[in-house]
Design a protein around this motif. Structure first.
Motif, PDB file in Angstrom:
ATOM      1  N   PHE A  79      89.889  36.583  24.205  1.00  0.00           N
ATOM      2  CA  PHE A  79      89.317  37.756  23.523  1.00  0.00           C
ATOM      3  C   PHE A  79      87.859  37.877  23.947  1.00  0.00           C
ATOM      4  O   PHE A  79      87.092  36.920  23.830  1.00  0.00           O
ATOM      5  N   ILE A  81      84.387  40.909  24.611  1.00  0.00           N
ATOM      6  CA  ILE A  81      83.800  42.248  24.736  1.00  0.00           C
ATOM      7  C   ILE A  81      82.744  42.144  25.834  1.00  0.00           C
ATOM      8  O   ILE A  81      81.936  41.202  25.858  1.00  0.00           O
ATOM      9  N   GLY A  87      77.823  43.972  20.062  1.00  0.00           N
ATOM     10  CA  GLY A  87      76.928  44.295  18.953  1.00  0.00           C
ATOM     11  C   GLY A  87      77.075  45.718  18.437  1.00  0.00           C
ATOM     12  O   GLY A  87      76.229  46.209  17.700  1.00  0.00           O
ATOM     13  N   GLY A  89      80.221  46.801  17.161  1.00  0.00           N
ATOM     14  CA  GLY A  89      81.412  46.861  16.305  1.00  0.00           C
ATOM     15  C   GLY A  89      82.734  46.828  17.053  1.00  0.00           C
ATOM     16  O   GLY A  89      83.792  46.856  16.430  1.00  0.00           O
ATOM     17  N   GLY A  91      84.005  44.327  18.815  1.00  0.00           N
ATOM     18  CA  GLY A  91      84.685  43.052  18.590  1.00  0.00           C
ATOM     19  C   GLY A  91      85.536  43.149  17.339  1.00  0.00           C
ATOM     20  O   GLY A  91      86.719  42.801  17.325  1.00  0.00           O
ATOM     21  N   LYS A  92      84.921  43.660  16.278  1.00  0.00           N
ATOM     22  CA  LYS A  92      85.620  43.819  15.008  1.00  0.00           C
ATOM     23  C   LYS A  92      86.802  44.787  15.146  1.00  0.00           C
ATOM     24  O   LYS A  92      87.912  44.479  14.735  1.00  0.00           O
ATOM     25  N   ASN A 119      80.708  28.151  19.264  1.00  0.00           N
ATOM     26  CA  ASN A 119      80.725  29.615  19.414  1.00  0.00           C
ATOM     27  C   ASN A 119      80.657  30.245  18.010  1.00  0.00           C
ATOM     28  O   ASN A 119      81.650  30.674  17.432  1.00  0.00           O
ATOM     29  N   ARG A 124      82.346  33.392  13.127  1.00  0.00           N
ATOM     30  CA  ARG A 124      82.037  34.341  12.037  1.00  0.00           C
ATOM     31  C   ARG A 124      82.973  35.528  12.059  1.00  0.00           C
ATOM     32  O   ARG A 124      83.455  35.995  11.022  1.00  0.00           O
ATOM     33  N   TYR A 126      86.035  35.711  13.359  1.00  0.00           N
ATOM     34  CA  TYR A 126      87.409  35.360  12.985  1.00  0.00           C
ATOM     35  C   TYR A 126      87.509  35.105  11.475  1.00  0.00           C
ATOM     36  O   TYR A 126      88.454  35.548  10.834  1.00  0.00           O
TER      37      TYR A 126
HETATM   38  C1  LIG Z   1      82.458  37.281  19.942  1.00  0.00           C
HETATM   39  C2  LIG Z   1      82.448  38.718  20.493  1.00  0.00           C
HETATM   40  C3  LIG Z   1      83.879  39.092  20.843  1.00  0.00           C
HETATM   41  C4  LIG Z   1      81.921  39.664  19.405  1.00  0.00           C
HETATM   42  O1  LIG Z   1      81.995  40.978  19.903  1.00  0.00           O
HETATM   43  P1  LIG Z   1      80.982  42.144  19.421  1.00  0.00           P
HETATM   44  O2  LIG Z   1      81.504  43.432  19.918  1.00  0.00           O
HETATM   45  O3  LIG Z   1      79.600  41.799  19.778  1.00  0.00           O
HETATM   46  O4  LIG Z   1      81.197  42.036  17.844  1.00  0.00           O
HETATM   47  P2  LIG Z   1      80.863  43.139  16.724  1.00  0.00           P
HETATM   48  O5  LIG Z   1      79.701  43.960  17.126  1.00  0.00           O
HETATM   49  O6  LIG Z   1      82.119  43.836  16.351  1.00  0.00           O
HETATM   50  O7  LIG Z   1      80.445  42.159  15.532  1.00  0.00           O
HETATM   51  C5  LIG Z   1      81.483  41.525  14.817  1.00  0.00           C
HETATM   52  C6  LIG Z   1      81.070  40.246  14.187  1.00  0.00           C
HETATM   53  O8  LIG Z   1      80.926  39.225  15.166  1.00  0.00           O
HETATM   54  C7  LIG Z   1      79.964  38.295  14.704  1.00  0.00           C
HETATM   55  N1  LIG Z   1      78.843  38.291  15.655  1.00  0.00           N
HETATM   56  C8  LIG Z   1      78.671  39.102  16.729  1.00  0.00           C
HETATM   57  N2  LIG Z   1      77.547  38.758  17.392  1.00  0.00           N
HETATM   58  C9  LIG Z   1      77.007  37.718  16.718  1.00  0.00           C
HETATM   59  C10 LIG Z   1      75.863  36.914  16.902  1.00  0.00           C
HETATM   60  N3  LIG Z   1      75.030  37.100  17.925  1.00  0.00           N
HETATM   61  N4  LIG Z   1      75.630  35.921  16.023  1.00  0.00           N
HETATM   62  C11 LIG Z   1      76.474  35.696  14.977  1.00  0.00           C
HETATM   63  N5  LIG Z   1      77.576  36.434  14.749  1.00  0.00           N
HETATM   64  C12 LIG Z   1      77.829  37.433  15.606  1.00  0.00           C
HETATM   65  C13 LIG Z   1      79.500  38.784  13.329  1.00  0.00           C
HETATM   66  O9  LIG Z   1      80.364  38.206  12.359  1.00  0.00           O
HETATM   67  C14 LIG Z   1      79.750  40.273  13.442  1.00  0.00           C
HETATM   68  O10 LIG Z   1      79.924  40.879  12.211  1.00  0.00           O
HETATM   69  P3  LIG Z   1      78.630  41.367  11.351  1.00  0.00           P
HETATM   70  O11 LIG Z   1      77.823  42.212  12.288  1.00  0.00           O
HETATM   71  O12 LIG Z   1      79.248  42.116  10.237  1.00  0.00           O
HETATM   72  O13 LIG Z   1      77.940  40.103  10.959  1.00  0.00           O
HETATM   73  C15 LIG Z   1      81.525  38.866  21.731  1.00  0.00           C
HETATM   74  O14 LIG Z   1      80.257  38.342  21.408  1.00  0.00           O
HETATM   75  C16 LIG Z   1      82.030  38.184  22.982  1.00  0.00           C
HETATM   76  O15 LIG Z   1      82.846  38.732  23.717  1.00  0.00           O
HETATM   77  N6  LIG Z   1      81.514  36.975  23.270  1.00  0.00           N
HETATM   78  C17 LIG Z   1      81.792  36.285  24.503  1.00  0.00           C
HETATM   79  C18 LIG Z   1      83.232  35.871  24.630  1.00  0.00           C
HETATM   80  C19 LIG Z   1      83.698  35.066  23.449  1.00  0.00           C
HETATM   81  O16 LIG Z   1      82.997  34.234  22.907  1.00  0.00           O
HETATM   82  N7  LIG Z   1      84.964  35.313  23.079  1.00  0.00           N
HETATM   83  C20 LIG Z   1      85.619  34.579  22.038  1.00  0.00           C
HETATM   84  C21 LIG Z   1      86.370  33.469  22.681  1.00  0.00           C
HETATM   85  S1  LIG Z   1      87.232  32.503  21.483  1.00  0.00           S
END
Ligand SMILES: CC(C)(COP(=O)(O)OP(=O)(O)OC[C@H]1O[C@@H](n2cnc3c(N)ncnc32)[C@H](O)[C@@H]1OP(=O)(O)O)[C@@H](O)C(=O)NCCC(=O)NCCS
Length: 150
Positions: A79, A81, A87, A89, A91-92, A119, A124, A126
């Motif tokens: 998974f 983004i 950042g 939304g 991911g959510k 990570n 957070r 999940y």
């Molecule tokens: C984890 C990931 C999928 C989140 O995607 P995103 O589009 O940035 O997420 P969103 O904007 O929808 O935010 C969703 C939630 O993720 C968490 N989150 C996202 N960025 C974060 C950060 N820098 N620090 C802490 N929590 C964070 C928070 O819970 C956030 O919800 P909130 O804003 O209500 O607190 C993205 O950072 C990513 O692809 N990371 C690299 C790959 C990875 O780690 N994949 C998971 C492998 S198991």
């Protein structure tokens, strides 16, 4: 926010998928999409999907669309983004779409996912969907479960 939907990865959108990547400091958290597409060919129960914001692929997920034969549950194997779209939304919204897809399948009683232990963003995210740590570590990763039905 744009409408977020999943579309299967096919010959038409493979190149777009291969261009997506996380930030450099996140590369140890998830395999490259090229690797995930190779894995997808060998995994009979999981399929690769692009996460789309309207017509733009912003992320990628590889997940079970039927029970994983070894334990009978539905795994989310990969998974991510793309760094340009984090950042906002997606991911959510992307995870919500994946979970809905899996919950719609028959026999989906439990959804499983794992992440590199430090990570914290993934953890957070999940947990915000109800996943809970099981205490297991598989392949060096922290495992979390979401119970769908008793
Ligand atoms: C984890 C990931 C999928 C989140 O995607 P995103 O589009 O940035 O997420 P969103 O904007 O929808 O935010 C969703 C939630 O993720 C968490 N989150 C996202 N960025 C974060 C950060 N820098 N620090 C802490 N929590 C964070 C928070 O819970 C956030 O919800 P909130 O804003 O209500 O607190 C993205 O950072 C990513 O692809 N990371 C690299 C790959 C990875 O780690 N994949 C998971 C492998 S198991």
């Amino acid at each position: 926010m744009a409408n977020t939907v999943l579309k299967l990865i096919t010959a038409e959108n493979t190149d777009e998928c291969l261009q997506l990547k996380p930030r450099e400091d996140q590369q140890r958290f998830v395999a490259a999409n090229a690797n995930s597409l190779e894995k997808a060919k060998k995994e009979p129960t999981s399929r690769p999907f692009g996460i789309y914001a309207d017509d733009i692929m912003v992320g990628f997920a590889l997940f079970d669309v039927e029970p994983y034969p070894e334990d009978g549950y539905f795994w989310i194997c990969r998974f991510m983004i793309d760094e340009r779209y984090q950042g906002k939304g997606y991911g959510k919204a992307g995870l919500a779409a994946v979970l809905q897809h899996q919950k719609n399948q028959t026999d989906c009683t439990k959804i499983r996912i794992s992440h590199v232990p430090d990570n914290t963003a993934a953890n957070r995210l999940y947990k915000s969907f109800g996943f809970a740590e099981t205490g297991e570590v598989i392949g060096g990763e922290t495992v979390l479960d979401l119970i769908v039905a008793e």
